[in-house]
Design a protein around this motif. Structure first.
Motif, PDB file in Angstrom:
ATOM      1  N   LEU A  27      48.583  24.182  13.436  1.00  0.00           N
ATOM      2  CA  LEU A  27      47.336  23.960  12.703  1.00  0.00           C
ATOM      3  C   LEU A  27      47.315  22.594  12.024  1.00  0.00           C
ATOM      4  O   LEU A  27      46.288  22.194  11.476  1.00  0.00           O
ATOM      5  CB  LEU A  27      47.116  25.064  11.673  1.00  0.00           C
ATOM      6  N   ALA A  28      48.430  21.887  12.066  1.00  0.00           N
ATOM      7  CA  ALA A  28      48.477  20.536  11.486  1.00  0.00           C
ATOM      8  C   ALA A  28      47.401  19.685  12.139  1.00  0.00           C
ATOM      9  O   ALA A  28      47.232  19.702  13.358  1.00  0.00           O
ATOM     10  CB  ALA A  28      49.853  19.919  11.708  1.00  0.00           C
ATOM     11  N   SER A  29      46.667  18.955  11.328  1.00  0.00           N
ATOM     12  CA  SER A  29      45.574  18.141  11.875  1.00  0.00           C
ATOM     13  C   SER A  29      46.079  16.799  12.380  1.00  0.00           C
ATOM     14  O   SER A  29      47.072  16.263  11.876  1.00  0.00           O
ATOM     15  CB  SER A  29      44.502  17.913  10.802  1.00  0.00           C
ATOM     16  N   THR A  30      45.356  16.269  13.352  1.00  0.00           N
ATOM     17  CA  THR A  30      45.711  14.936  13.849  1.00  0.00           C
ATOM     18  C   THR A  30      45.499  13.895  12.760  1.00  0.00           C
ATOM     19  O   THR A  30      46.235  12.911  12.695  1.00  0.00           O
ATOM     20  CB  THR A  30      44.903  14.578  15.110  1.00  0.00           C
ATOM     21  N   ALA A  31      44.540  14.124  11.885  1.00  0.00           N
ATOM     22  CA  ALA A  31      44.296  13.178  10.776  1.00  0.00           C
ATOM     23  C   ALA A  31      45.506  13.127   9.854  1.00  0.00           C
ATOM     24  O   ALA A  31      45.943  12.034   9.457  1.00  0.00           O
ATOM     25  CB  ALA A  31      43.042  13.582  10.003  1.00  0.00           C
ATOM     26  N   SER A  32      46.081  14.292   9.519  1.00  0.00           N
ATOM     27  CA  SER A  32      47.243  14.294   8.623  1.00  0.00           C
ATOM     28  C   SER A  32      48.474  13.702   9.313  1.00  0.00           C
ATOM     29  O   SER A  32      49.283  13.027   8.677  1.00  0.00           O
ATOM     30  CB  SER A  32      47.534  15.704   8.099  1.00  0.00           C
ATOM     31  N   ILE A  33      48.600  13.931  10.610  1.00  0.00           N
ATOM     32  CA  ILE A  33      49.729  13.367  11.355  1.00  0.00           C
ATOM     33  C   ILE A  33      49.614  11.846  11.391  1.00  0.00           C
ATOM     34  O   ILE A  33      50.587  11.136  11.118  1.00  0.00           O
ATOM     35  CB  ILE A  33      49.798  13.968  12.785  1.00  0.00           C
ATOM     36  N   ALA A  34      48.413  11.346  11.685  1.00  0.00           N
ATOM     37  CA  ALA A  34      48.195   9.887  11.709  1.00  0.00           C
ATOM     38  C   ALA A  34      48.441   9.295  10.325  1.00  0.00           C
ATOM     39  O   ALA A  34      49.109   8.263  10.193  1.00  0.00           O
ATOM     40  CB  ALA A  34      46.787   9.575  12.188  1.00  0.00           C
ATOM     41  N   GLY A  42      42.460   7.302  15.175  1.00  0.00           N
ATOM     42  CA  GLY A  42      42.164   6.813  16.518  1.00  0.00           C
ATOM     43  C   GLY A  42      43.395   6.259  17.218  1.00  0.00           C
ATOM     44  O   GLY A  42      43.526   6.361  18.442  1.00  0.00           O
ATOM     45  N   THR A  43      44.313   5.696  16.430  1.00  0.00           N
ATOM     46  CA  THR A  43      45.559   5.166  17.002  1.00  0.00           C
ATOM     47  C   THR A  43      46.389   6.278  17.625  1.00  0.00           C
ATOM     48  O   THR A  43      47.016   6.089  18.673  1.00  0.00           O
ATOM     49  CB  THR A  43      46.369   4.422  15.916  1.00  0.00           C
ATOM     50  N   LEU A  44      46.376   7.453  17.010  1.00  0.00           N
ATOM     51  CA  LEU A  44      47.120   8.591  17.555  1.00  0.00           C
ATOM     52  C   LEU A  44      46.665   8.860  18.990  1.00  0.00           C
ATOM     53  O   LEU A  44      47.494   9.089  19.876  1.00  0.00           O
ATOM     54  CB  LEU A  44      46.899   9.831  16.680  1.00  0.00           C
ATOM     55  N   PHE A  45      45.341   8.773  19.221  1.00  0.00           N
ATOM     56  CA  PHE A  45      44.807   9.065  20.552  1.00  0.00           C
ATOM     57  C   PHE A  45      45.025   7.922  21.535  1.00  0.00           C
ATOM     58  O   PHE A  45      44.789   8.086  22.731  1.00  0.00           O
ATOM     59  CB  PHE A  45      43.340   9.470  20.443  1.00  0.00           C
ATOM     60  N   THR A  46      45.494   6.786  21.067  1.00  0.00           N
ATOM     61  CA  THR A  46      45.924   5.712  21.958  1.00  0.00           C
ATOM     62  C   THR A  46      47.275   6.071  22.581  1.00  0.00           C
ATOM     63  O   THR A  46      47.564   5.716  23.714  1.00  0.00           O
ATOM     64  CB  THR A  46      46.042   4.385  21.179  1.00  0.00           C
ATOM     65  N   TYR A  47      48.070   6.813  21.825  1.00  0.00           N
ATOM     66  CA  TYR A  47      49.418   7.181  22.275  1.00  0.00           C
ATOM     67  C   TYR A  47      49.480   8.556  22.936  1.00  0.00           C
ATOM     68  O   TYR A  47      50.345   8.813  23.765  1.00  0.00           O
ATOM     69  CB  TYR A  47      50.387   7.128  21.090  1.00  0.00           C
ATOM     70  N   PHE A  48      48.574   9.441  22.532  1.00  0.00           N
ATOM     71  CA  PHE A  48      48.559  10.808  23.051  1.00  0.00           C
ATOM     72  C   PHE A  48      47.116  11.168  23.396  1.00  0.00           C
ATOM     73  O   PHE A  48      46.226  10.989  22.574  1.00  0.00           O
ATOM     74  CB  PHE A  48      49.130  11.787  22.014  1.00  0.00           C
TER      75      PHE A  48
END
Length: 189
Positions: A27-34, A42-48
């Protein structure tokens, strides 16, 4: 021309994802991971490609880290018990040193998000252990049970050992020995 991807940013994202999944599961959000990695979402989605791809890569990253800790010095020519003890003690050592990684692997494994191919690739570095366990089952040393079941029993006992070491570090060596004895007795005939 696109800029080359930074290994440092990718590693920061994986480290942040490890912590986030350890704490919040899938349930961890991509926003919190970034945010934890110090980059824009948006950088997270450059890598994954997406969150699922991140979780597949994270699982493989953690399993490879575990293999790099566990497999060196694996006594291929030793008897079954010394080989199993090597794996158990190294797993416990990794788990004590990598609490977030251990929890993240556990939560990812139980979540249902992992693809079968990802699980298979995660086990590849441990093929020598699987073969040893299959030989021990066929040789009547280990109980006649699926290897995945035996792995799960050993892992649960190792996780309990890790928890006791975390609570009572002064008794770490005793906990390690008790844990291995319990695991060995649980899976042998």
């Amino acid at each position: 021309m696109a800029r080359p991807l930074s290994p440092e940013k990718r590693n920061a994202l994986l480290l942040s994802a490890t912590q986030a999944v350890a704490e919040q599961g899938v349930l961890a959000s991509t926003a919190s991971i970034a945010r934890g990695a110090g980059v824009a979402e948006g950088t997270l989605f450059t890598y994954f490609e997406n969150k699922e791809a991140l979780f597949q890569d994270l699982y493989l990253h953690l399993k490879n880290d575990l293999a790099e800790y566990v497999m060196p010095g694996y006594p291929h020519q030793a008897g079954f018990e010394p080989r199993m003890e090597h794996i158990f003690q190294r797993y416990v050592g990794w788990g004590v040193a990598n609490a977030a990684g251990r929890l993240a692997v556990s939560k990812l494994s139980a979540s249902g998000v992992l693809q079968d191919g990802t699980r298979t690739r995660g086990m590849e570095p441990f093929l020598a252990v699987s073969r040893m366990m299959e030989d021990a089952v066929h040789g009547g040393i280990l109980v006649d049970a699926p290897i995945a079941f035996l792995y799960a029993v050993i892992e649960r006992i190792a996780d309990t050992t890790i928890e006791y070491i975390e609570k009572e570090p002064e008794g770490a060596e005793r906990h390690r020995q008790l844990g291995f004895r319990a695991a060995w007795r649980a899976i042998t005939r």
